[in-house]
Design an enzyme around this catalytic site. Sequence first.
Site, PDB file in Angstrom:
ATOM      1  N   TYR A 127       3.686  -3.767  18.766  1.00 45.12           N
ATOM      2  CA  TYR A 127       4.234  -4.140  17.523  1.00 45.12           C
ATOM      3  C   TYR A 127       4.859  -5.617  17.977  1.00 45.12           C
ATOM      4  O   TYR A 127       4.460  -6.746  16.978  1.00 45.12           O
ATOM      5  CB  TYR A 127       5.539  -3.220  17.070  1.00 45.12           C
ATOM      6  CG  TYR A 127       6.448  -3.942  16.065  1.00 45.12           C
ATOM      7  CD1 TYR A 127       5.869  -4.334  14.790  1.00 45.12           C
ATOM      8  CD2 TYR A 127       7.804  -4.532  16.684  1.00 45.12           C
ATOM      9  CE1 TYR A 127       6.811  -4.910  13.738  1.00 45.12           C
ATOM     10  CE2 TYR A 127       8.426  -5.102  15.628  1.00 45.12           C
ATOM     11  CZ  TYR A 127       7.986  -5.572  14.466  1.00 45.12           C
ATOM     12  OH  TYR A 127       8.592  -6.199  13.511  1.00 45.12           O
ATOM     13  N   SER A 131      10.266 -11.752  14.197  1.00 43.74           N
ATOM     14  CA  SER A 131      11.368 -11.169  14.684  1.00 43.74           C
ATOM     15  C   SER A 131      11.812 -11.680  15.947  1.00 43.74           C
ATOM     16  O   SER A 131      11.058 -12.109  16.817  1.00 43.74           O
ATOM     17  CB  SER A 131      10.538  -9.557  15.072  1.00 43.74           C
ATOM     18  OG  SER A 131      11.434  -8.862  15.856  1.00 43.74           O
ATOM     19  N   LYS A 189       3.691  -9.858  16.481  1.00 47.04           N
ATOM     20  CA  LYS A 189       4.636 -10.693  15.789  1.00 47.04           C
ATOM     21  C   LYS A 189       4.141 -12.146  16.403  1.00 47.04           C
ATOM     22  O   LYS A 189       4.232 -13.245  15.942  1.00 47.04           O
ATOM     23  CB  LYS A 189       6.088 -10.653  15.854  1.00 47.04           C
ATOM     24  CG  LYS A 189       6.334  -9.265  15.194  1.00 47.04           C
ATOM     25  CD  LYS A 189       5.944  -9.800  13.408  1.00 47.04           C
ATOM     26  CE  LYS A 189       6.430  -8.452  12.650  1.00 47.04           C
ATOM     27  NZ  LYS A 189       5.976  -8.469  11.236  1.00 47.04           N
ATOM     28  N   ASN A 220      -3.658  -3.341  11.398  1.00 47.93           N
ATOM     29  CA  ASN A 220      -2.780  -3.628  10.232  1.00 47.93           C
ATOM     30  C   ASN A 220      -2.086  -5.103  10.164  1.00 47.93           C
ATOM     31  O   ASN A 220      -2.401  -5.793   9.350  1.00 47.93           O
ATOM     32  CB  ASN A 220      -1.892  -2.549  10.068  1.00 47.93           C
ATOM     33  CG  ASN A 220      -1.206  -2.361   8.739  1.00 47.93           C
ATOM     34  OD1 ASN A 220      -1.680  -1.926   7.732  1.00 47.93           O
ATOM     35  ND2 ASN A 220       0.106  -3.072   8.561  1.00 47.93           N
ATOM     36  N   ASN A 279       0.803  -1.144   0.057  1.00 48.37           N
ATOM     37  CA  ASN A 279      -0.063   0.205  -0.085  1.00 48.37           C
ATOM     38  C   ASN A 279       0.980   1.147   0.035  1.00 48.37           C
ATOM     39  O   ASN A 279       0.301   2.313   0.059  1.00 48.37           O
ATOM     40  CB  ASN A 279      -0.859  -0.128   1.121  1.00 48.37           C
ATOM     41  CG  ASN A 279      -0.100  -0.009   2.572  1.00 48.37           C
ATOM     42  OD1 ASN A 279       1.028   0.260   2.660  1.00 48.37           O
ATOM     43  ND2 ASN A 279      -1.069   0.226   3.575  1.00 48.37           N
ATOM     44  N   ASN A 333      18.814  -8.303  13.489  1.00 49.41           N
ATOM     45  CA  ASN A 333      18.800  -6.912  13.014  1.00 49.41           C
ATOM     46  C   ASN A 333      19.542  -6.592  11.833  1.00 49.41           C
ATOM     47  O   ASN A 333      20.766  -6.382  11.444  1.00 49.41           O
ATOM     48  CB  ASN A 333      19.667  -6.040  13.982  1.00 49.41           C
ATOM     49  CG  ASN A 333      19.284  -5.887  15.477  1.00 49.41           C
ATOM     50  OD1 ASN A 333      18.882  -6.982  16.172  1.00 49.41           O
ATOM     51  ND2 ASN A 333      18.646  -4.857  15.619  1.00 49.41           N
TER      52      ASN A 333
END
Length: 343
Positions: free
Chosen positions: A151, A126, A155, A101, A33, A181
């Site tokens: 956030y 993550s 995950k 989202n 998007n 990372n």
Amino acid sequence: MKKVLLTGGTGFIGSHTAVELINSGYQVVIVDNLSNSTIDSLDGIENITGVRPEFVKADCSVFSEMESLFEKHGGFNSIIHFAALKSVVESVEKPLKYYNNNIISLIYLIQLLQKGGGGNIVFSSSCTVYGQPEKLPVSEESPYQPVASPYGNTKKISEDILRDTVNSNKSIKVVALRYFNPIGAHPSAEIGELIIGKPLYLLPYITQTAIGIRDKLQIFGNDYDSPDGTAIRDYFHVVDLAKAHVLALDRLVEKKNKSGFEVFNLGAGKGSTVLEIVKAFEKVTGVKLNYEIVGRRAGDVEQVWADTSLAQKELGWQTESTLEDALLTAWNWEKRLRGKEGK
Ligand code: NAD
Ligand code: WQD
């Protein structure tokens, strides 16, 4: 040709993965998007590979948009799901935006895959799901720790959703990749990490400071239990990460997976302190970095790095690039973006 849908494929990790997939003979379809990337990534992918992947601008959290995409393609057998919002700080301020989202997008993709009779999902997870692990390096066996942000929770919840789905539906196969990372950019400097607003992560902050967009880098805390007191992370090259996606997808497509839901850590398997990164960046680029030590950042873990032996054994994956390669490519990308010294 094997076709794969990349959600979030114009983003940082998605665009590098698109390159590696195309180079490995996959037909790539990208849906994004453009909330945190631009269409320019497609030019970069095309300049590197000679192939411009099909692009659809759509929102993965809007069912009708995803349904039309699936209908247009007669469904997909394989999806790599990168699309997510990833700002830890913003997620604390706007948790529902993140749950909506990141979680709804995943549910819609699974529903559409199920509707088409099943398929493969490679999911961007993550190291944040480990929180501050008790044992280092951290293996996939380590338990989830309370995650410091909405956030991070998205995950963990996404992994739970995928695991439960696989348990209930044998036609869905999943590999969840827990990235540590990722840093750097493609060596061509055609694609890299685009920063909209203030950088979220250390490396873009370093390159933006080095190029003069930021006054100085603030180093968050030097009173951690580490050789120089600054926090430890496992930094590794984004191109290596991209290659791991090809191996993970091949594994699913070739039905070499050992269970319907597999998890792999992806990192260099080595920790570096913030100051070590700063020093290495200065050495490899010859640029002196303006920095100051400030207090710890809320929610930061002290140290985490990966045990990557499972990815080595099962995927045949390990990092090929050095930290210095990664730092130099990040710098070359920053210079390219700002138009200084060309590529
Ligand atoms: P990115 O922001 O560069 O890429 C994500 C892409 O997804 C962006 O292009 C964005 O526009 C798109 N997107 C977001 N929500 C969308 C939606 N609803 N519909 C369509 N497109 C949408 O981030 P990245 O660094 O490339 O991260 C990719 C994935 O890897 C994310 O899931 C992220 O959480 C995960 N991850 C990243 C890191 C990291 O250090 N970069 C570490 C661990 C995990
Ligand atoms: C690295 C180190 C900072 C900026 C992020 C995400 C996490 C996961 C992994 C996605 C830390 C220090 C940073 C700065 C600094 N990603 N730092 N000054 O903390 O591992 O977490 O990547 O899932 O969810 O939050 O990465 O790059 O933010 O920080 O001193 O301006 O650099 O304190 O020690 P981190 P990071």
